[in-house]
Scaffold this active site. Structure first.
Site, PDB file in Angstrom:
ATOM      1  N   HIS A 240       0.813  -1.227   0.000  1.00  0.00           N
ATOM      2  CA  HIS A 240       0.000   0.000   0.000  1.00  0.00           C
ATOM      3  C   HIS A 240       0.848   1.279   0.000  1.00  0.00           C
ATOM      4  CE1 HIS A 240      -3.519  -2.447   1.102  1.00  0.00           C
ATOM      5  NE2 HIS A 240      -2.800  -2.988   2.058  1.00  0.00           N
TER       6      HIS A 240
HETATM    7  C1  BDR Z   1      -3.141   0.838   5.235  1.00  0.00           C
HETATM    8  O1  BDR Z   1      -3.379   0.350   6.551  1.00  0.00           O
HETATM    9  C2  BDR Z   1      -2.189  -0.104   7.131  1.00  0.00           C
HETATM   10  O2  BDR Z   1      -2.384  -1.355   7.696  1.00  0.00           O
HETATM   11  C3  BDR Z   1      -1.134  -0.087   6.065  1.00  0.00           C
HETATM   12  O3  BDR Z   1       0.114   0.298   6.602  1.00  0.00           O
HETATM   13  C4  BDR Z   1      -1.641   0.939   5.082  1.00  0.00           C
HETATM   14  O4  BDR Z   1      -1.242   2.245   5.425  1.00  0.00           O
HETATM   15  C5  BDR Z   1      -3.812  -0.072   4.236  1.00  0.00           C
HETATM   16  O5  BDR Z   1      -5.189  -0.100   4.462  1.00  0.00           O
END
Ligand code: BDR
Ligand code: CA
Length: 311
Positions: A240
Site C-alpha cells: 500500500h
Molecule cells: C493501510 O493500513 C495499514 O495497515 C497499512 O500500513 C496501510 O497504510 C492499508 O489499508
C-alpha cells in the site's frame, strides 16, 4: 530537491515506503512524524527509528505524535502487522535519539518556516497528526504543496470493514478535516494498492540484494504476505504505502481524476467509507485527485532499483 514530511504508523509497508524515500536523491525527508495506527504510538516511534537505522540514516528526525484518534478509541491492525507492527525481521532496538518536539508542532513549525508550497506531506497512516496540526494552526493550509495519502477505497471496497479502508476508518473525523481542508489532496486508495503486490518473485529479488536492507525488507514482506495472501487468494500482499512515494517520484506511472470524495462519519455500518463521486453524479466540489490505476510492474522495478542503493 522536493522537501517532504512523512506521517506514518509503521507497519511493514510503511517501512518500505520510508526506505524508498530515503533511497531517493530527489527527496529531502525533513522529518518522520509518527501516529498511532497499525500499532500503538510507542511502537510506531520505535519502528520508524529502526527503519532509519536499517537504512543507516540515524540522523533522520523522528517525532512522536497523537496517541489516539480525535474522537474514537484506537483500533490497531496487529492481525496484519504482528504485535510489534514490524514482525518478520528482528531489527535491533534503535540507538538514535527521538526528537523532543511533538509531531504536530514540528509539522506546524516546518510549514510556517517554509516558502509557499515548498513541502509535500506524505501520509501513510491515520490522518490524526495532520488534522490536529491544521486545526491548531490553520495558516499551514496555504503553505502545503499537497498531501499525498494512502487511504480509502471505493470500487475495491474496504479492508477493515466491508466499506472502509483501515487508515480512514481509524480516524474518520481526521480524514474528513484533511480532505475538506481545501489543500490539494492525492488519494491513493485500495483500488490502486491492491494492484501492487509483493509477489514471491519480488521478495526473492529483494532478498538476493544480499544487503542489510534487502534481507530486512524480505523478512518483513514475507511476514506481511502471510495474512493478505490468504485473505485475497493473491500471490503476495498489497504494497500500500510505497505508492505514495512512488507517485511523488513518477506520477506518470499512475492515472486518476479530480473528483469529490466524502467520508461517512455517522453510520455504524459504513463508518469511514470514502464515498467517491467517480461518475460526477453530484456537483459537490472536486476536492481530491483519486488515483484509480497504476503500472504495477514499473513501481516494483523502481522499488528494486532504489532499494538496491541502500546499505
Ligand atoms: C493501510 O493500513 C495499514 O495497515 C497499512 O500500513 C496501510 O497504510 C492499508 O489499508
Ligand atoms: Ca501505514
Amino acid at each position: 530537491m522536493r522537501k517532504i514530511i512523512i506521517d506514518t504508523d509503521p507497519g511493514q509497508d510503511d517501512a518500505v515506503a520510508i526506505l524508498l524515500a530515503l533511497a531517493s536523491p530527489e527527496l529531502d525527508v525533513l522529518g518522520i512524524t509518527c501516529t498511532a495506527g497499525n500499532v500503538e504510538l510507542e511502537l510506531t516511534i520505535v519502528n520508524a527509528c529502526k527503519i532509519c537505522e536499517l537504512a543507516d540514516r540515524p540522523e533522520t528526525l523522528v517525532f512522536g505524535g497523537e496517541a489516539k484518534p480525535i474522537l474514537r478509541p484506537l483500533v490497531t491492525a496487529k492481525h496484519v502487522h504482528g504485535k510489534t507492527g514490524l514482525d518478520g525481521t528482528d531489527l535491533p532496538y534503535p540507538k538514535m535519539r527521538i526528537s523532543k518536539d511533538h509531531a504536530v508542532d514540528f509539522i506546524i513549525d516546518a510549514l510556517l518556516a517554509s516558502k509557499n508550497k515548498e513541502i509535500t506531506l506524505c501520509a501513510l497512516g491515520p490522518l490524526t497528526n495532520i488534522a490536529v496540526a491544521m486545526t491548531k494552526e490553520p495558516k499551514i493550509k496555504s503553505k502545503i504543496d499537497r498531501i499525498i495519502l494512502m487511504g480509502g477505497g471505493f470500487f475495491e471496497g474496504g479492508n477493515i470493514t466491508p466499506a472502509a479502508e483501515f487508515n480512514i476508518f481509524v480516524d474518520p473525523e481526521a480524514a474528513s478535516i484533511v480532505i475538506n481542508s481545501g489543500v490539494k489532496i492525492v488519494m491513493m486508495p485500495l483500488d490502486v494498492t491492491h494492484k501492487v503486490l509483493a509477489t514471491k518473485s519480488f521478495i526473492e529479488e529483494v532478498s538476493s540484494m544480499g544487503t542489510n536492507v534487502g534481507n530486512g525488507v524480505a523478512g518483513l514482506l514475507n511476514f506481511f504476505g502471510r495474512y493478505d495472501s490468504k485473505k485475497y487468494g493473491s500471490d503476495g500482499a498489497p504494497l500500500h504505502d510505497p505508492n505514495v512515494i512512488a507517485f511523488l517520484l513518477e506520477p506518470d506511472y499512475y492515472s486518476g481524476k479530480e473528483i469529490n470524495v466524502d467520508i461517512e462519519l455517522k453510520s455504524d455500518l459504513t463508518l469511514g467509507m470514502t464515498v467517491a463521486d467517480w461518475w460526477e453524479i453530484t456537483d459537490k466540489p472536486k476536492n481530491v485527485y483519486f488515483v484509480r490505476n497504476v503500472n504495477a510492474g514499473l513501481v516494483l522495478e523502481m522499488l528494486i532499483t532504489r532499494l538496491r542503493t541502500l546499505p
